[in-house]
Motif scaffolding. Structure first.
Motif, PDB file in Angstrom:
ATOM      1  N   GLU A 183     -11.219   0.455  -6.492  1.00  0.00           N
ATOM      2  CA  GLU A 183     -11.728   1.258  -5.375  1.00  0.00           C
ATOM      3  C   GLU A 183     -13.137   0.833  -4.979  1.00  0.00           C
ATOM      4  OE1 GLU A 183     -10.594   3.153  -3.122  1.00  0.00           O
ATOM      5  OE2 GLU A 183      -8.585   3.016  -3.978  1.00  0.00           O
ATOM      6  N   ILE A 220     -12.948  -2.316  -2.824  1.00  0.00           N
ATOM      7  CA  ILE A 220     -12.558  -1.958  -1.451  1.00  0.00           C
ATOM      8  C   ILE A 220     -13.754  -1.370  -0.701  1.00  0.00           C
ATOM      9  CG2 ILE A 220     -11.045  -0.515  -0.032  1.00  0.00           C
ATOM     10  CD1 ILE A 220      -8.995  -0.640  -2.380  1.00  0.00           C
ATOM     11  N   ALA A 221     -14.513  -0.499  -1.378  1.00  0.00           N
ATOM     12  CA  ALA A 221     -15.681   0.121  -0.738  1.00  0.00           C
ATOM     13  C   ALA A 221     -16.683  -0.950  -0.300  1.00  0.00           C
ATOM     14  CB  ALA A 221     -16.336   1.117  -1.692  1.00  0.00           C
ATOM     15  N   LYS A 271     -15.475  -2.716   2.741  1.00  0.00           N
ATOM     16  CA  LYS A 271     -15.611  -1.871   3.934  1.00  0.00           C
ATOM     17  C   LYS A 271     -17.059  -1.849   4.420  1.00  0.00           C
ATOM     18  CE  LYS A 271     -13.178   2.118   3.800  1.00  0.00           C
ATOM     19  NZ  LYS A 271     -12.543   3.307   3.159  1.00  0.00           N
ATOM     20  N   SER A 318     -11.233  -2.463   7.279  1.00  0.00           N
ATOM     21  CA  SER A 318     -10.530  -1.175   7.184  1.00  0.00           C
ATOM     22  C   SER A 318     -10.093  -0.994   5.729  1.00  0.00           C
ATOM     23  CB  SER A 318      -9.295  -1.187   8.092  1.00  0.00           C
ATOM     24  OG  SER A 318      -8.378  -2.150   7.612  1.00  0.00           O
ATOM     25  N   GLU A 319      -9.709   0.217   5.374  1.00  0.00           N
ATOM     26  CA  GLU A 319      -9.195   0.518   4.027  1.00  0.00           C
ATOM     27  C   GLU A 319      -8.006  -0.402   3.704  1.00  0.00           C
ATOM     28  OE1 GLU A 319     -10.278   3.053   1.891  1.00  0.00           O
ATOM     29  OE2 GLU A 319      -8.725   2.610   0.398  1.00  0.00           O
ATOM     30  N   GLU A 320      -7.108  -0.532   4.697  1.00  0.00           N
ATOM     31  CA  GLU A 320      -5.888  -1.311   4.487  1.00  0.00           C
ATOM     32  C   GLU A 320      -6.183  -2.798   4.254  1.00  0.00           C
ATOM     33  OE1 GLU A 320      -3.039  -0.499   7.621  1.00  0.00           O
ATOM     34  OE2 GLU A 320      -1.912  -2.282   6.997  1.00  0.00           O
ATOM     35  N   THR A 321      -7.043  -3.378   5.091  1.00  0.00           N
ATOM     36  CA  THR A 321      -7.389  -4.798   4.925  1.00  0.00           C
ATOM     37  C   THR A 321      -8.152  -4.995   3.623  1.00  0.00           C
ATOM     38  OG1 THR A 321      -7.552  -4.960   7.318  1.00  0.00           O
ATOM     39  CG2 THR A 321      -8.438  -6.803   6.068  1.00  0.00           C
ATOM     40  N   GLY A 322      -9.077  -4.052   3.335  1.00  0.00           N
ATOM     41  CA  GLY A 322      -9.843  -4.128   2.090  1.00  0.00           C
ATOM     42  C   GLY A 322      -8.917  -4.105   0.879  1.00  0.00           C
ATOM     43  N   TYR A 323      -7.917  -3.237   0.938  1.00  0.00           N
ATOM     44  CA  TYR A 323      -6.956  -3.142  -0.169  1.00  0.00           C
ATOM     45  C   TYR A 323      -6.211  -4.464  -0.348  1.00  0.00           C
ATOM     46  CZ  TYR A 323      -2.914  -1.812  -2.939  1.00  0.00           C
ATOM     47  OH  TYR A 323      -1.951  -1.777  -3.915  1.00  0.00           O
TER      48      TYR A 323
END
Ligand code: TYC
Length: 103
Positions: A37, A40-41, A44, A50-55
């Motif tokens: 997490e 991902i942060a 971002k 975005s959350e999705e691309t970061g994931y």
């Protein structure tokens, strides 16, 4: 033909051929300690993902060992990589970004 009828040499402007500046990849490197997490942060905040691309980028690095995050000018690539590393370091995580020239 009058004296004024002189043939003018066409003006040829010589444009210096400037090499295109090289583009650089920012690469996210996997490690065993930084929480998913948190990665991902960082993606971002620093790379405006975005959350999705970061994931997806985080999971790619997690599974394959590394993932290209962005391709951009050298100074921007180095600044972004340092921002990511420094933010992680502040939180005590060894998250690493590297930069390298695109082929
Ligand atoms: N491998 C880390 C974990 O399982 C998560 C991680 C993913 C860390 C990508 C760094 O670049 C990275 N907590």
């Amino acid at each position: 033909m009058s004296d004024n009828d002189v043939a003018l040499k066409p003006k040829t402007k010589v444009e210096p051929k400037l090499d295109k500046p090289k583009l650089y990849k920012v690469i996210l490197v996997n490690d065993d300690y930084t929480p998913r997490e948190f990665v991902i942060a960082i993606l971002k905040i620093v790379f405006r993902m975005s959350e999705e691309t970061g994931y997806r980028v985080m999971m790619t690095a997690h599974k394959l060992g590394s993932c290209v995050v962005v391709v951009c000018a050298k100074d921007i690539a180095e600044t972004k990589a340092k921002e990511g590393i420094d933010l992680a370091k502040e939180m005590g995580f060894p998250l690493m970004f590297t930069t390298e020239p695109e082929e």
